[in-house]
Design a protein around this motif. Sequence first.
Motif, PDB file in Angstrom:
ATOM      1  N   GLU A   2       0.871  -1.182   0.000  1.00 16.52           N
ATOM      2  CA  GLU A   2       0.000   0.000   0.000  1.00 16.52           C
ATOM      3  C   GLU A   2       0.906   1.229   0.000  1.00 16.52           C
ATOM      4  O   GLU A   2       1.647   1.456   0.945  1.00 16.52           O
TER       5      GLU A   2
ATOM      6  N   GLU B 261      -9.233   2.658  -4.665  1.00 23.26           N
ATOM      7  CA  GLU B 261      -8.695   1.983  -5.858  1.00 23.26           C
ATOM      8  C   GLU B 261      -8.217   0.579  -5.529  1.00 23.26           C
ATOM      9  O   GLU B 261      -8.442  -0.353  -6.305  1.00 23.26           O
ATOM     10  N   TYR B 262      -7.566   0.428  -4.366  1.00 25.53           N
ATOM     11  CA  TYR B 262      -7.110  -0.906  -3.961  1.00 25.53           C
ATOM     12  C   TYR B 262      -8.311  -1.836  -3.779  1.00 25.53           C
ATOM     13  O   TYR B 262      -8.278  -2.998  -4.209  1.00 25.53           O
TER      14      TYR B 262
ATOM     15  N   THR C  59     -11.246  -1.649  -5.223  1.00 24.08           N
ATOM     16  CA  THR C  59     -11.814  -1.933  -6.541  1.00 24.08           C
ATOM     17  C   THR C  59     -10.913  -2.873  -7.345  1.00 24.08           C
ATOM     18  O   THR C  59     -11.376  -3.874  -7.900  1.00 24.08           O
ATOM     19  N   THR C  60      -9.626  -2.568  -7.387  1.00 25.66           N
ATOM     20  CA  THR C  60      -8.669  -3.376  -8.156  1.00 25.66           C
ATOM     21  C   THR C  60      -8.647  -4.825  -7.684  1.00 25.66           C
ATOM     22  O   THR C  60      -8.571  -5.751  -8.499  1.00 25.66           O
ATOM     23  N   HIS C  61      -8.724  -5.014  -6.370  1.00 24.88           N
ATOM     24  CA  HIS C  61      -8.656  -6.367  -5.805  1.00 24.88           C
ATOM     25  C   HIS C  61     -10.030  -7.020  -5.661  1.00 24.88           C
ATOM     26  O   HIS C  61     -10.143  -8.113  -5.108  1.00 24.88           O
ATOM     27  N   LYS C  62     -11.069  -6.319  -6.171  1.00 28.43           N
ATOM     28  CA  LYS C  62     -12.440  -6.852  -6.192  1.00 28.43           C
ATOM     29  C   LYS C  62     -12.897  -7.321  -4.811  1.00 28.43           C
ATOM     30  O   LYS C  62     -13.488  -8.391  -4.659  1.00 28.43           O
TER      31      LYS C  62
END
Length: 133
Positions: free
Chosen positions: A72, A80-81, A83-86
């Motif tokens: 991080e 964003e983290y 969202t990116t990692h779902k």
Amino acid sequence: MKRVITFGTFDIFHVGHINILERAKALGDYLIVGVSSDALNMSKKGRNPVYSEADRVKIISSLRCVDEVFIEHSLELKGEYITTHKADLLVMGDDWAGRFDEFKSLCDVQYLTRTPSISTTEIIEVVRNPLSQ
């Protein structure tokens, strides 16, 4: 599959860290851990971690309950983290209660009770000043 994400520095690794990570994993099927970079830790806490980010990533990656680890780099990128990692669920210690509610539009947010009487900051102080305890 329910994906759980959490974040932390995880310096001077202790049982409180294990407890929260195991409890976070129990809330889903896949646990993703964001480990604060050295630079982020310096900006948050005003000191470098005792262990380097590479060592902290290796420690967290070695845990049975952890499925994925990333660095991080910025508190401002948490959304964003997620969202990116779902991630379906963001889990944090209750010392952060309410501070991440802004992400409830992206995923569920849950705060877990910290292990009583243990703190990385306190451990560092005891090590630095053993006679003051």
